[in-house]
Design an enzyme around this catalytic site. Structure first.
Site, mmCIF file in Angstrom:
data_model
loop_
_atom_site.group_PDB
_atom_site.id
_atom_site.type_symbol
_atom_site.label_atom_id
_atom_site.label_comp_id
_atom_site.label_asym_id
_atom_site.label_seq_id
_atom_site.Cartn_x
_atom_site.Cartn_y
_atom_site.Cartn_z
ATOM 1 C CE LYS A 35 10.256 -44.663 -37.126
ATOM 2 N NZ LYS A 35 9.451 -45.313 -36.101
ATOM 3 N NE ARG A 131 1.495 -46.836 -33.144
ATOM 4 C CZ ARG A 131 2.699 -46.289 -33.281
ATOM 5 N NH1 ARG A 131 2.824 -44.995 -33.504
ATOM 6 N NH2 ARG A 131 3.787 -47.018 -33.195
ATOM 7 C CE1 TYR A 255 2.806 -14.096 -51.890
ATOM 8 C CE2 TYR A 255 4.438 -15.525 -50.855
ATOM 9 C CZ TYR A 255 3.862 -14.986 -51.995
ATOM 10 O OH TYR A 255 4.334 -15.337 -53.223
ATOM 11 C CG MET A 303 7.342 -22.919 -52.438
ATOM 12 S SD MET A 303 6.712 -23.149 -54.106
ATOM 13 C CE MET A 303 4.967 -22.916 -53.877
#
Ligand SMILES: *Cc1c(COP(=O)(O)O)cnc(C)c1O
Length: 358
Positions: A35, A131, A255, A303
């Protein structure tokens, strides 16, 4: 020339890990969980690499199963969350997909369906994860009902999933196994173990086991574990140094200027960032390998770039290889600097990063 950022996937290591899972439970059948794009490794390539040894595959949804069928995978493919509607049941029956049944709605949909062929059904019991799955008290009744439907083929597999199998000191797994033993219909086939249980809870062995994370060579445990220590990491997430500069003590990097040099420093810029799946919340000090040596990440992850303090050794050069995680730097360790687990870092790697298969 192209950007050096890539994920190198070692398919021999993958097969080694599969065979380890198989050898730990020689009487079980081992269904690889592929998956989420095989935990970021590429579902088609991973399934193809295991297709001569794996009897079936597991995916989260029908879209993932259809991708494997289109790529020529012939084995049954289990839909781990079952079908979401009646149309999916029809596709599942014709394409040879197996379906989980986790609640009364899904059960009724199977009984009511107009199918070309009967389906193989995996019946989920809730033994403590809370769940999905039927209550243990009702499982025999549900089993009988499904068993008598012409839409269900034999045998049904009764299954459950562990919440805490990665915690070797918790008693939750033993309790879940005990609950399962009491309620599972005797005539059914059974399946319990995920990676952690395959590695550490032999009492969870049943007809089928369902390894995911361990196949990709990473340990589900926080500390050393005898069997997990034999795993070989499959992915090496690599990039390269594209810039070097000296900055004076007191200057900041990146940043938000969240890291300031305490001494005159050499900063290497590497072309990998959160757009490539390198987590933005990686903290100052997260290890990065350059030429096999660990250096600390400094400053915010951008990024497309990260910055690393390479002051300690002067021989780093532009073009040098950097490894973000891989055999020498476990993804679990990187994840521990990011407030998450290796599963998440692998699974969310975007398509932008080329996968290179060895
Ligand atoms: C994902 C999944 C697994 C595999 O879990 P790992 O911890 O990755 O081995 C097994 N069973 C089910 C039902 C799953 O959803």
């Amino acid at each position: 020339m192209s950007r050096p950022t890539r994920a190198v996937i070692d398919l021999q290591a993958l097969r080694h890990n599969y065979q380890l899972a198989q050898s730990l439970a020689p009487d079980s059948k081992t269904m690889p969980m592929v998956k989420a794009n095989a935990y970021g490794h590429g579902a088609v390539k991973v399934s193809q690499a295991l297709s001569d040894i794996a009897p079936a595959f597991g995916v989260a949804c029908i879209e993932e199963a259809l991708e494997l069928r289109s790529a020529g995978i012939k084995q049954p493919i289990l839909l781990l969350e079952g079908a979401f509607d009646a149309a999916e049941l029809k596709v599942a029956a014709t394409k040879g997909f197996w379906v989980m049944v986790e609640n009364h709605q899904q059960k009724q949909a199977i009984i009511d369906a107009d199918l070309a062929l009967p389906l193989t059904v995996w019946l989920g019991v809730d033994t403590g994860m809370h769940r999905l799955g039927f209550h243990s008290d009702e499982i025999n009744e549900v089993y009988k009902t499904l068993n008598s439907s012409r839409n269900v083929s034999q045998p049904i597999v009764v299954t459950s999933h562990f919440a805490c199998a990665d915690d070797l000191h918790s008693d939750a797994t033993a309790k879940q196994i005990a609950t399962f033993k009491v309620c599972a219909p005797v005539a059914a086939m059974q399946s319990l173990a995920n990676s952690a249980a395959i590695l550490a809870w032999p009492k969870a062995q049943r007809e089928w086991q369902r390894p995911g994370y361990m196949l990709y060579g990473n340990s589900p445990f926080a500390g050393p574990q005898e069997n997990a220590d034999k795993l070989k990491p499959v992915m090496s997430f690599e990039s390269a140094v594209i810039s070097l500069r000296s900055i004076a003590a007191g200057e900041s990097v990146g940043y938000t200027a969240n890291w300031t040099a305490e001494r005159d420093s050499t900063i290497a810029t590497i072309t990998v960032g959160y757009g490539d799946g390198y987590p933005r919340n990686a903290s100052n000090g997260t290890p990065v390998l350059i030429n096999g040596v660990r250096y600390p990440l400094v400053g915010r992850v951008s990024m497309d770039m990260i910055t690393v303090d390479v002051t300690e050794l002067s021989d780093v050069a532009i073009g040098d290889k950097a490894v973000l995680w891989g055999p020498e730097l476990p993804v679990n360790e990187v994840a521990s600097y990011c407030g998450t687990i290796g599963y998440e870092l692998l699974t969310r790697m975007p398509g932008r990063v080329p996968r290179i298969y060895l």
